[in-house]
Design a protein around this motif. Structure first.
Motif, PDB file in Angstrom:
ATOM      1  N   ARG A  98    -105.212  70.905  11.207  1.00 56.78           N
ATOM      2  CA  ARG A  98    -104.918  70.288  12.505  1.00 56.78           C
ATOM      3  C   ARG A  98    -104.577  71.344  13.548  1.00 56.78           C
ATOM      4  NH1 ARG A  98    -100.780  65.436  12.300  1.00 56.78           N
ATOM      5  NH2 ARG A  98    -102.432  64.776  10.862  1.00 56.78           N
ATOM      6  N   VAL A  99    -103.852  72.398  13.148  1.00 57.22           N
ATOM      7  CA  VAL A  99    -103.498  73.473  14.081  1.00 57.22           C
ATOM      8  C   VAL A  99    -104.739  74.245  14.500  1.00 57.22           C
ATOM      9  CG1 VAL A  99    -102.169  75.587  14.357  1.00 57.22           C
ATOM     10  CG2 VAL A  99    -101.171  73.645  13.137  1.00 57.22           C
ATOM     11  N   ARG A 153    -107.810  73.135  14.500  1.00 59.88           N
ATOM     12  CA  ARG A 153    -108.616  72.259  15.346  1.00 59.88           C
ATOM     13  C   ARG A 153    -108.078  72.225  16.778  1.00 59.88           C
ATOM     14  NH1 ARG A 153    -107.919  67.986  12.780  1.00 59.88           N
ATOM     15  NH2 ARG A 153    -109.786  67.907  11.486  1.00 59.88           N
ATOM     16  N   SER A 154    -106.776  72.177  16.925  1.00 61.21           N
ATOM     17  CA  SER A 154    -106.189  72.149  18.268  1.00 61.21           C
ATOM     18  C   SER A 154    -106.460  73.442  19.023  1.00 61.21           C
ATOM     19  CB  SER A 154    -104.685  71.900  18.164  1.00 61.21           C
ATOM     20  OG  SER A 154    -104.407  70.660  17.558  1.00 61.21           O
ATOM     21  N   CYS A 155    -106.376  74.577  18.328  1.00 65.10           N
ATOM     22  CA  CYS A 155    -106.665  75.867  18.973  1.00 65.10           C
ATOM     23  C   CYS A 155    -108.115  75.946  19.417  1.00 65.10           C
ATOM     24  CB  CYS A 155    -106.336  77.012  18.016  1.00 65.10           C
ATOM     25  SG  CYS A 155    -104.575  77.187  17.648  1.00 65.10           S
ATOM     26  N   GLN A 185    -110.084  73.454  20.104  1.00 62.84           N
ATOM     27  CA  GLN A 185    -110.264  72.531  21.226  1.00 62.84           C
ATOM     28  C   GLN A 185    -109.795  73.148  22.539  1.00 62.84           C
ATOM     29  OE1 GLN A 185    -108.117  69.212  19.342  1.00 62.84           O
ATOM     30  NE2 GLN A 185    -109.919  67.956  19.664  1.00 62.84           N
ATOM     31  N   SER A 186    -108.663  73.842  22.507  1.00 67.05           N
ATOM     32  CA  SER A 186    -108.151  74.467  23.725  1.00 67.05           C
ATOM     33  C   SER A 186    -109.067  75.582  24.214  1.00 67.05           C
ATOM     34  CB  SER A 186    -106.746  75.010  23.469  1.00 67.05           C
ATOM     35  OG  SER A 186    -105.857  73.982  23.072  1.00 67.05           O
ATOM     36  N   LYS A 188    -112.218  74.074  25.735  1.00 69.90           N
ATOM     37  CA  LYS A 188    -111.968  73.553  27.083  1.00 69.90           C
ATOM     38  C   LYS A 188    -111.899  74.694  28.104  1.00 69.90           C
ATOM     39  CE  LYS A 188    -109.416  69.451  25.592  1.00 69.90           C
ATOM     40  NZ  LYS A 188    -108.091  68.783  25.596  1.00 69.90           N
ATOM     41  N   GLU A 242    -112.142  67.049  23.467  1.00 71.03           N
ATOM     42  CA  GLU A 242    -110.976  66.175  23.406  1.00 71.03           C
ATOM     43  C   GLU A 242    -111.072  65.182  22.254  1.00 71.03           C
ATOM     44  OE1 GLU A 242    -107.303  64.708  24.296  1.00 71.03           O
ATOM     45  OE2 GLU A 242    -108.279  66.469  25.183  1.00 71.03           O
ATOM     46  N   HIS A 275    -110.456  63.947  14.088  1.00 69.54           N
ATOM     47  CA  HIS A 275    -109.043  63.782  13.806  1.00 69.54           C
ATOM     48  C   HIS A 275    -108.844  62.679  12.781  1.00 69.54           C
ATOM     49  CE1 HIS A 275    -107.510  66.432  16.933  1.00 69.54           C
ATOM     50  NE2 HIS A 275    -108.440  65.942  17.723  1.00 69.54           N
TER      51      HIS A 275
END
Length: 207
Positions: free
Chosen positions: A3-4, A6-8, A10-11, A14, A81, A168
């Motif tokens: 999850r971490v 994936r968030s990185c 995604q950022s 973007k 997102e 997710h």
């Protein structure tokens, strides 16, 4: 951990899309300036159907590229997102087609000496002005172009990694919080029949 990561990703995706979007906005603003210059010289808009001048294809092309960059940016933000497989696949197709077109134009310019004859004559003369600007500022234009292509390649790579990680995982049940309640069960009495709990009104208990 996934999850971490994936968030990185995604950022970063973007952020890369924002760079592509800024390039698209710059192209649109330059196209608007060319449209105003064309209108001042001819007294007509380049999109009017009835005018005696040939179509200013360079203005159309630059405006179309700017709008395409902005559309890719919007689709990239949505894909980053949601991390949806369909959105990511569509975004990767857009970026791949754009990279192939850019590679084709670059190869034609560098390998074909008469590449200017492949393009029709531009009545607005903005194409010649653009060529002169690139030749006079070749180093700067080269690094700007390479940066845009590198960001597009990075966006494609990040989208592929994000698609491989999958979407997710959302948990709507209470199983996610079960470990926090497990220690409370240790204090429960053990046996075949736990003692019953009786609630008595204090008014009746005093009697």
């Amino acid at each position: 951990m996934v999850r971490v990561v994936r968030s990185c990703i995604q950022s970063i995706l973007k952020l890369a899309n924002s760079f592509i979007g800024m390039a698209g906005l710059a192209m649109i603003l330059y196209s608007v300036w060319m449209i105003r210059a064309w209108q001042r010289e001819t007294g007509e808009l380049p999109f009017a159907g009835d005018f005696s001048y040939p179509a200013p294809w360079f203005i159309y092309t630059f405006l179309g590229l700017g709008v395409t960059f902005c559309v890719i940016t919007c689709s990239g933000h949505i894909a980053a997102e949601t991390a949806n497989g369909c959105c990511l696949y569509l975004y990767m197709v857009f970026v791949s087609v754009l990279l192939l077109l850019e590679a084709g134009v670059t190869v034609d310019v560098f390998l074909n000496r008469d590449w200017e004859q492949d393009f029709p004559k531009d009545p607005s003369a903005n194409f010649d002005k653009f060529k002169d600007f690139i030749r006079s500022n070749f180093e700067m234009c080269k690094w700007v172009g390479l940066s845009i292509v590198a960001v597009q390649g990075l966006s494609l790579l990040l989208a592929m990694i994000l698609k491989a990680l999958g979407p997710h995982q959302y948990y709507d049940s209470d199983e996610e919080y079960a470990p926090e309640r497990v220690p409370l069960l240790k204090n429960a009495p053990r046996g075949p029949h736990p003692p019953p709990y009786v609630v008595v009104d204090p008014a009746y208990a005093s009697k």
